[in-house]
Design a protein around this motif. Sequence first.
Motif, PDB file in Angstrom:
ATOM      1  N   ASP A 114     -44.609  15.358  26.353  1.00 45.00           N
ATOM      2  CA  ASP A 114     -44.088  14.017  26.611  1.00 45.00           C
ATOM      3  C   ASP A 114     -44.721  13.007  25.664  1.00 45.00           C
ATOM      4  N   SER A 115     -46.034  13.104  25.468  1.00 45.26           N
ATOM      5  CA  SER A 115     -46.725  12.172  24.568  1.00 45.26           C
ATOM      6  C   SER A 115     -46.177  12.268  23.154  1.00 45.26           C
ATOM      7  N   LEU A 116     -45.931  13.484  22.698  1.00 44.58           N
ATOM      8  CA  LEU A 116     -45.447  13.683  21.337  1.00 44.58           C
ATOM      9  C   LEU A 116     -44.002  13.223  21.189  1.00 44.58           C
ATOM     10  N   LEU A 117     -43.187  13.450  22.204  1.00 51.93           N
ATOM     11  CA  LEU A 117     -41.793  13.005  22.137  1.00 51.93           C
ATOM     12  C   LEU A 117     -41.699  11.484  22.045  1.00 51.93           C
ATOM     13  N   ARG A 118     -42.637  10.784  22.669  1.00 51.81           N
ATOM     14  CA  ARG A 118     -42.592   9.316  22.663  1.00 51.81           C
ATOM     15  C   ARG A 118     -43.574   8.694  21.677  1.00 51.81           C
ATOM     16  N   ALA A 119     -44.223   9.524  20.858  1.00 56.57           N
ATOM     17  CA  ALA A 119     -45.243   9.026  19.928  1.00 56.57           C
ATOM     18  C   ALA A 119     -44.734   7.923  18.998  1.00 56.57           C
ATOM     19  N   PRO A 120     -43.521   8.040  18.410  1.00 48.95           N
ATOM     20  CA  PRO A 120     -43.074   6.981  17.497  1.00 48.95           C
ATOM     21  C   PRO A 120     -42.888   5.623  18.149  1.00 48.95           C
ATOM     22  N   LEU A 121     -42.801   5.582  19.472  1.00 50.65           N
ATOM     23  CA  LEU A 121     -42.653   4.301  20.160  1.00 50.65           C
ATOM     24  C   LEU A 121     -43.938   3.485  20.145  1.00 50.65           C
ATOM     25  N   GLN A 122     -45.066   4.147  19.913  1.00 49.67           N
ATOM     26  CA  GLN A 122     -46.321   3.403  19.797  1.00 49.67           C
ATOM     27  C   GLN A 122     -46.943   3.518  18.419  1.00 49.67           C
ATOM     28  N   ASP A 123     -46.380   4.388  17.573  1.00 44.08           N
ATOM     29  CA  ASP A 123     -46.893   4.573  16.214  1.00 44.08           C
ATOM     30  C   ASP A 123     -45.726   4.984  15.320  1.00 44.08           C
ATOM     31  N   ALA A 124     -45.146   4.022  14.615  1.00 48.30           N
ATOM     32  CA  ALA A 124     -43.947   4.288  13.814  1.00 48.30           C
ATOM     33  C   ALA A 124     -44.176   5.389  12.787  1.00 48.30           C
ATOM     34  N   ALA A 125     -45.400   5.532  12.296  1.00 42.50           N
ATOM     35  CA  ALA A 125     -45.698   6.557  11.291  1.00 42.50           C
ATOM     36  C   ALA A 125     -45.545   7.964  11.845  1.00 42.50           C
ATOM     37  N   ALA A 126     -45.622   8.107  13.164  1.00 44.80           N
ATOM     38  CA  ALA A 126     -45.533   9.429  13.780  1.00 44.80           C
ATOM     39  C   ALA A 126     -44.166  10.069  13.567  1.00 44.80           C
ATOM     40  N   ALA A 127     -43.151   9.265  13.311  1.00 41.68           N
ATOM     41  CA  ALA A 127     -41.807   9.813  13.115  1.00 41.68           C
ATOM     42  C   ALA A 127     -41.749  10.769  11.929  1.00 41.68           C
ATOM     43  N   ALA A 128     -42.641  10.577  10.950  1.00 41.86           N
ATOM     44  CA  ALA A 128     -42.623  11.407   9.748  1.00 41.86           C
ATOM     45  C   ALA A 128     -43.062  12.842  10.024  1.00 41.86           C
ATOM     46  N   TRP A 129     -43.959  13.040  10.990  1.00 41.32           N
ATOM     47  CA  TRP A 129     -44.477  14.390  11.273  1.00 41.32           C
ATOM     48  C   TRP A 129     -44.145  14.878  12.682  1.00 41.32           C
ATOM     49  N   GLN A 130     -43.417  14.077  13.433  1.00 46.33           N
ATOM     50  CA  GLN A 130     -43.148  14.403  14.832  1.00 46.33           C
ATOM     51  C   GLN A 130     -42.414  15.737  14.992  1.00 46.33           C
ATOM     52  N   GLY A 131     -41.358  15.963  14.203  1.00 43.61           N
ATOM     53  CA  GLY A 131     -40.568  17.183  14.351  1.00 43.61           C
ATOM     54  C   GLY A 131     -41.388  18.441  14.132  1.00 43.61           C
ATOM     55  N   ALA A 132     -42.154  18.452  13.052  1.00 44.26           N
ATOM     56  CA  ALA A 132     -42.992  19.622  12.756  1.00 44.26           C
ATOM     57  C   ALA A 132     -44.059  19.804  13.821  1.00 44.26           C
ATOM     58  N   ALA A 133     -44.613  18.699  14.305  1.00 40.63           N
ATOM     59  CA  ALA A 133     -45.652  18.790  15.337  1.00 40.63           C
ATOM     60  C   ALA A 133     -45.076  19.301  16.656  1.00 40.63           C
ATOM     61  N   LEU A 134     -43.850  18.906  16.995  1.00 41.82           N
ATOM     62  CA  LEU A 134     -43.220  19.404  18.220  1.00 41.82           C
ATOM     63  C   LEU A 134     -43.037  20.917  18.160  1.00 41.82           C
ATOM     64  N   GLN A 135     -42.585  21.412  17.021  1.00 48.23           N
ATOM     65  CA  GLN A 135     -42.406  22.858  16.880  1.00 48.23           C
ATOM     66  C   GLN A 135     -43.748  23.581  16.934  1.00 48.23           C
ATOM     67  N   ALA A 136     -44.775  22.985  16.365  1.00 49.81           N
ATOM     68  CA  ALA A 136     -46.105  23.602  16.401  1.00 49.81           C
ATOM     69  C   ALA A 136     -46.683  23.585  17.813  1.00 49.81           C
ATOM     70  N   LEU A 137     -46.450  22.494  18.540  1.00 53.48           N
ATOM     71  CA  LEU A 137     -46.947  22.390  19.909  1.00 53.48           C
ATOM     72  C   LEU A 137     -46.303  23.454  20.799  1.00 53.48           C
ATOM     73  N   LEU A 138     -44.991  23.592  20.708  1.00 53.10           N
ATOM     74  CA  LEU A 138     -44.307  24.587  21.526  1.00 53.10           C
ATOM     75  C   LEU A 138     -44.664  25.999  21.084  1.00 53.10           C
ATOM     76  N   SER A 139     -44.957  26.174  19.813  1.00 53.02           N
ATOM     77  CA  SER A 139     -45.434  27.477  19.334  1.00 53.02           C
ATOM     78  C   SER A 139     -46.785  27.815  19.961  1.00 53.02           C
ATOM     79  N   ALA A 140     -47.654  26.811  20.091  1.00 51.91           N
ATOM     80  CA  ALA A 140     -48.959  27.036  20.724  1.00 51.91           C
ATOM     81  C   ALA A 140     -48.785  27.446  22.178  1.00 51.91           C
ATOM     82  N   TYR A 141     -47.855  26.803  22.885  1.00 47.13           N
ATOM     83  CA  TYR A 141     -47.592  27.179  24.267  1.00 47.13           C
ATOM     84  C   TYR A 141     -46.922  28.547  24.370  1.00 47.13           C
ATOM     85  N   GLY A 142     -46.224  28.924  23.313  1.00 47.72           N
ATOM     86  CA  GLY A 142     -45.496  30.183  23.314  1.00 47.72           C
ATOM     87  C   GLY A 142     -46.304  31.382  22.875  1.00 47.72           C
ATOM     88  N   GLN A 143     -47.628  31.247  22.765  1.00 45.82           N
ATOM     89  CA  GLN A 143     -48.470  32.388  22.401  1.00 45.82           C
ATOM     90  C   GLN A 143     -48.382  33.482  23.474  1.00 45.82           C
TER      91      GLN A 143
END
Length: 332
Positions: A114-143
């Motif tokens: 949830d924090s990562l999905l809404r990250a650009p709402l408090q930090d506009a720069a997060a939009a640049a890496w948000q997609g890759a970070a979401l995939q990495a986060l779910l990959s970590a949960y998918g171990q």
Amino acid sequence: MASLNATMDFRGWLPIRLWRGDADWRVDWCWFGEQQLRRPFFRDDVELALRLPFNQALRRDSDIQALLDWQAHSPGLTPSALLFHASRCGSTLMAQLLASQAHNIVLSEPPPLDSLLRAPLQDAAAAAWQGAALQALLSAYGQRRRGDERQLLVKLDAWNVFEAPLLAALYPQVPRLFLYRDPLEIVASQLRQAGMQRVPGLLGPSAFDVLLPQAEAMGVVEYTCRMVGEILSAGLTLCRQHGGIAVNYCELPDATWGRLGSVLGVPPGAERALREVAVFDAKQPAMNFTADSQRKRQEASEEVREAVRQWATEPYNALECLRLSQAQALGG
């Protein structure tokens, strides 16, 4: 708390918090070992894991880059299904049914997501890496922490339906479900016991800031009904424009192994075991489930009924029409 570099081995560790630090975004990790995620919500599993003496003695945090590097080093399962919902509509039941199957990893509203999905709402720069970070986060949960896991199923927070287009773009082939129910019943439940989304400003930056800009001036009933209506409308958009499957609360639990069985990877012959799980209350597994739809409807005042008709009935009716056509197409 030890801060680790990107070369560390995170086997057995899961992210439990993601936040914006003074210099960058940080990830807090917790040791789970082979502990399965079986409790109604991810935060409940975290609470259990944090009681371990190991986690009380040693904690890890890292930057986002470490998360990306861990995905490259040890990619986990990608999501098999994404479960969006309008709250109080059976999503926890479905998650608990799926979590009872040993081959599934079920994430139930993990706060870091949830924090990562809404990250650009408090930090506009997060939009640049948000997609890759979401995939990495779910990959970590998918171990595969036990070794026999075959599916990763993700239940999001109700307000994450506004970020559904982003996840649909990242995972275009992954089925997306939207669970909902009669809005009068959702509103009655929210008025009796408020979720975070029912209190203006409690979530922090969210889509509601734009959709309901005058929230502080609204009465509780109006805000609750408009909030539910916006979530239902976003769910309708998910189903119409992004291939979402509409699922009404009244179909549960049978739809889980019925018309949605192949979508959710429910194996043939699992119905009996799943029915045994469905007997218990999804949010309080020690108690038997008791249907409450009629009670919710009876306790709604005329003011609530009128507000529901004004703000939430239209998207609900549209979802019902869509659901019936989808069910017919699926042979259900």
